[in-house]
Design a protein around this motif. Structure first.
Motif, short mmCIF file in Angstrom:
data_model
loop_
_atom_site.label_atom_id
_atom_site.label_comp_id
_atom_site.label_asym_id
_atom_site.label_seq_id
_atom_site.Cartn_x
_atom_site.Cartn_y
_atom_site.Cartn_z
N THR A 114 6.75 -12.64 4.30
CA THR A 114 6.56 -13.01 2.92
C THR A 114 6.96 -12.22 1.89
N TYR A 115 6.83 -10.77 2.29
CA TYR A 115 7.08 -9.66 1.19
C TYR A 115 8.56 -8.98 1.56
N GLY A 116 9.24 -9.53 2.38
CA GLY A 116 10.77 -9.17 2.37
C GLY A 116 11.07 -7.88 2.97
N ARG A 117 10.33 -6.97 3.50
CA ARG A 117 10.59 -5.70 3.98
C ARG A 117 10.08 -5.51 5.43
N PRO A 118 10.48 -4.45 6.11
CA PRO A 118 10.19 -4.53 7.52
C PRO A 118 8.57 -3.88 7.63
N VAL A 119 7.77 -4.22 8.27
CA VAL A 119 6.52 -3.67 8.50
C VAL A 119 6.36 -2.36 8.36
N GLN A 120 7.35 -1.85 9.15
CA GLN A 120 7.43 -0.27 9.31
C GLN A 120 7.49 0.48 7.96
N GLU A 121 8.24 -0.49 7.00
CA GLU A 121 8.20 0.30 5.59
C GLU A 121 6.88 0.24 4.95
N TRP A 122 6.18 -0.73 5.17
CA TRP A 122 4.82 -0.98 4.46
C TRP A 122 3.78 0.12 5.34
N LEU A 123 3.93 0.26 6.47
CA LEU A 123 3.12 1.23 7.41
C LEU A 123 3.30 2.64 6.81
N ASP A 124 4.68 3.13 6.55
CA ASP A 124 4.84 4.24 5.93
C ASP A 124 4.32 4.67 4.62
N LEU A 125 4.54 3.44 3.70
CA LEU A 125 3.93 3.76 2.45
C LEU A 125 2.43 3.71 2.44
N VAL A 126 1.71 3.06 3.02
CA VAL A 126 0.46 3.06 3.40
C VAL A 126 -0.14 4.37 3.88
N ALA A 127 0.49 4.80 4.91
CA ALA A 127 0.15 6.09 5.36
C ALA A 127 0.16 7.14 4.42
N ASP A 128 1.14 7.16 3.86
CA ASP A 128 1.40 8.19 2.60
C ASP A 128 0.56 8.11 1.48
N ARG A 129 -0.09 7.06 1.29
CA ARG A 129 -0.69 6.60 0.18
C ARG A 129 -2.36 7.09 0.61
N LEU A 130 -2.64 6.90 1.97
CA LEU A 130 -4.12 7.19 2.49
C LEU A 130 -4.26 8.84 2.39
N ASP A 131 -3.39 9.42 2.21
CA ASP A 131 -3.47 10.80 2.17
C ASP A 131 -4.50 11.37 0.85
N ASP A 132 -4.59 10.47 -0.05
CA ASP A 132 -5.32 10.73 -1.17
C ASP A 132 -5.75 9.76 -2.03
N HIS A 133 -5.89 8.42 -1.20
CA HIS A 133 -6.84 7.33 -1.86
C HIS A 133 -7.62 6.53 -0.75
N ARG A 134 -8.66 6.08 -1.23
CA ARG A 134 -9.48 5.46 -0.18
C ARG A 134 -8.82 3.70 0.18
N HIS A 135 -9.49 3.41 1.20
CA HIS A 135 -9.20 2.17 1.95
C HIS A 135 -8.79 1.23 0.93
N MET A 136 -9.95 0.93 0.00
CA MET A 136 -9.83 -0.38 -0.94
C MET A 136 -9.08 0.16 -2.22
N GLU A 137 -8.89 1.24 -2.48
CA GLU A 137 -7.84 1.58 -3.58
C GLU A 137 -6.24 1.36 -3.02
N VAL A 138 -6.18 1.47 -1.78
CA VAL A 138 -4.69 1.12 -1.18
C VAL A 138 -4.57 -0.44 -1.12
N VAL A 139 -5.73 -0.84 -0.65
CA VAL A 139 -5.64 -2.49 -0.80
C VAL A 139 -5.24 -3.01 -2.15
N ALA A 140 -6.05 -2.50 -3.20
CA ALA A 140 -5.79 -3.18 -4.52
C ALA A 140 -4.31 -2.65 -4.88
N ASP A 165 -1.92 -5.32 -6.32
CA ASP A 165 -1.44 -5.35 -7.67
C ASP A 165 0.09 -5.08 -7.77
N GLU A 166 0.41 -3.97 -7.14
CA GLU A 166 1.99 -3.77 -7.29
C GLU A 166 2.89 -4.39 -6.31
#
Length: 83
Positions: A31-57, A61-62
């Protein structure tokens, strides 16, 4: 070889469908045209300073994720990180 904080799960060797959040990963890649590993890496980095639902949003949104897909990726990463 690249080391990932949260590696993507291996597909079951017996050809069975993945269970839990990982069951969404083939659809996420398609659906989103990128390997899931890329998404996992982006989310892992973002969770360093954002809450679960902020990362979901942020994924919704982005990057145009649906809620279920976004929540599956964030939940998988959080569980793998033990947070």
């Amino acid at each position: 070889m690249t080391t990932h904080r949260v590696p993507a799960p291996a597909l079951p060797a017996d050809g069975a469908k993945p269970k839990g959040p990982a069951s969404y990963f083939p659809s996420i890649e398609k659906t989103y045209g990128r390997p899931v590993q890329e998404w996992l890496d982006l989310v892992a980095d973002r969770l360093d300073d954002h809450r679960h639902m902020e990362v979901v949003a942020w994924l919704k949104d982005e990057h145009g994720f649906g809620h279920g897909h976004a929540n599956a990726v964030v939940g998988y990463v959080r569980n793998a990180l033990g947070s």
